[in-house]
Enzyme design. Structure first.
Site, PDB file in Angstrom:
ATOM      1  N   SER A 164      31.257  46.174  82.707  1.00 37.02           N
ATOM      2  CA  SER A 164      32.130  45.050  81.291  1.00 37.02           C
ATOM      3  C   SER A 164      32.121  46.696  80.022  1.00 37.02           C
ATOM      4  O   SER A 164      31.278  47.643  80.541  1.00 37.02           O
ATOM      5  CB  SER A 164      30.742  44.180  80.513  1.00 37.02           C
ATOM      6  OG  SER A 164      31.813  44.347  79.233  1.00 37.02           O
ATOM      7  N   TYR A 177      24.051  39.811  76.471  1.00 38.36           N
ATOM      8  CA  TYR A 177      25.523  39.678  77.513  1.00 38.36           C
ATOM      9  C   TYR A 177      25.227  41.810  77.453  1.00 38.36           C
ATOM     10  O   TYR A 177      25.146  42.040  78.415  1.00 38.36           O
ATOM     11  CB  TYR A 177      25.971  39.524  77.225  1.00 38.36           C
ATOM     12  CG  TYR A 177      27.306  39.809  77.940  1.00 38.36           C
ATOM     13  CD1 TYR A 177      27.650  38.637  79.107  1.00 38.36           C
ATOM     14  CD2 TYR A 177      28.815  40.811  77.510  1.00 38.36           C
ATOM     15  CE1 TYR A 177      28.469  39.182  79.843  1.00 38.36           C
ATOM     16  CE2 TYR A 177      29.585  41.217  78.733  1.00 38.36           C
ATOM     17  CZ  TYR A 177      29.901  40.263  79.957  1.00 38.36           C
ATOM     18  OH  TYR A 177      30.540  41.004  80.748  1.00 38.36           O
TER      19      TYR A 177
HETATM   20  C1  BGC Z   1      33.213  39.248  78.142  1.00 37.78           C
HETATM   21  C2  BGC Z   1      34.125  38.488  77.793  1.00 37.78           C
HETATM   22  C3  BGC Z   1      35.175  39.481  76.261  1.00 37.78           C
HETATM   23  C4  BGC Z   1      34.963  40.588  77.231  1.00 37.78           C
HETATM   24  C5  BGC Z   1      36.043  41.817  75.750  1.00 37.78           C
HETATM   25  C6  BGC Z   1      33.607  41.096  79.029  1.00 37.78           C
HETATM   26  O1  BGC Z   1      32.915  41.630  79.355  1.00 37.78           O
HETATM   27  O2  BGC Z   1      32.247  38.361  79.481  1.00 37.78           O
HETATM   28  O3  BGC Z   1      33.939  37.571  76.934  1.00 37.78           O
HETATM   29  O4  BGC Z   1      36.104  39.360  76.061  1.00 37.78           O
HETATM   30  O5  BGC Z   1      34.275  41.556  77.514  1.00 37.78           O
HETATM   31  O6  BGC Z   1      35.127  41.852  74.659  1.00 37.78           O
END
Ligand code: BGC
Length: 279
Positions: A164, A177
């Protein structure tokens, strides 16, 4: 006569991963679903992993089979060691081996740090980080056992970690996260360093804001989307296919010399857009 763009894309795709065997975790929806279908379009046989969403997973399987390759759905919780071991063992039995592991399954359990429960923290670390480790480990064992088969691919196997932008962008309200994705970055690099001598390529794809169920609140109303677009220099929210195409490229021999890299597929979200006018 030249074919349509879609046909041309399909033809190019069909060459890329022909005869390879791929497993995608969390492939019943969102990025995982698009990726599983794209891998099938590129000629790979595909295992569609899911933990919830059996019906959706079966639909993905049917769509992939419609492309003329093999597919089946397999229920497994990626954070459960026994279930991951059994999932890869079944794949080796049914498809003969594995060439591409896409460790995609992930989730969010958002809360302010001061309100976050240990359960919310642990669940996200278990699925997003431990799950990727287990899937990578089991795939790597088979890659090492089998080695390179030159007719199939120049490498002995490919592990693609779904990361991510939050691998590098801190994210208030999402410490579990962001920590999991930061961990995925180092998991990927360390595995890449350790496994490269055995001709295994480990890399990550780091999506930005992609239109999927995980972040529906961020794009499903015009107001929310307008706010989100301020964070994206390219001024469009990503589609699952943007990520699926990146995975196909990363898995293919076109990128055979790419080892231990993170490919950000984010419309420029990691370019600190706040600094476009300030600073
Ligand atoms: C998340 C999303 C988010 C995106 C950008 C992703 O890894 O799961 O919820 O919109 O990152 O912030």
């Amino acid at each position: 006569m030249a074919g349509s763009v879609d046909e041309d894309r399909g033809t190019a795709y069909a060459q890329l991963l022909r005869g390879q065997k791929a497993l995608v975790t969390g492939a019943h929806s969102g990025i995982g679903m698009a990726t599983a279908i794209a891998l099938g379009r590129a000629g790979a046989d595909v295992v569609v992993n899911y933990v919830v969403g059996a019906d959706e997973a079966e639909k993905v399987v049917a769509q992939i089979e419609g492309l003329g390759v093999r597919a089946y759905a397999h229920e497994a919780d990626v954070s459960d060691e026994d279930q991951v071991v059994a999932m890869v063992a079944r794949m080796v039995k049914e498809f003969g081996t594995i060439d591409i592991m896409v460790a995609n399954a992930g989730l969010q359990r958002d809360a302010a740090a001061t309100d976050m429960t240990l359960q919310q923290w642990q669940k996200v670390i278990d699925v997003n980080l431990t799950g990727q480790f287990l899937c990578a480990r089991e795939a790597a064992k088979e890659f090492v056992r089998r080695g390179v088969v030159p007719e199939v691919s120049r490498s002995a196997g490919k592990i693609i970690c779904m990361s991510s932008v939050h691998q590098i962008i801190p994210w208030s309200g999402h410490v579990n996260y962001a920590s999991s994705k930061g961990g995925v970055g180092m998991l990927m690099q360390t595995l890449a360093q350790e496994l490269a001598p055995q001709h295994i390529r480990v890399n990550a794809i780091a999506p930005g804001a992609i239109r999927t169920p995980i972040n529906r609140d961020a794009w499903s109303t015009p107001e929310a989307e307008a706010e989100l677009l301020k964070l994206i220099p390219y001024r469009r929210v990503g589609d699952p296919d943007d990520i699926a195409d990146a995975v196909v490229a990363m898995a293919s021999d076109l990128l055979d010399y790419v080892v231990g890299s993170t490919l950000f597929v984010d419309g420029g979200m990691t370019l600190f857009p706040g600094f476009a006018t300030g600073g």
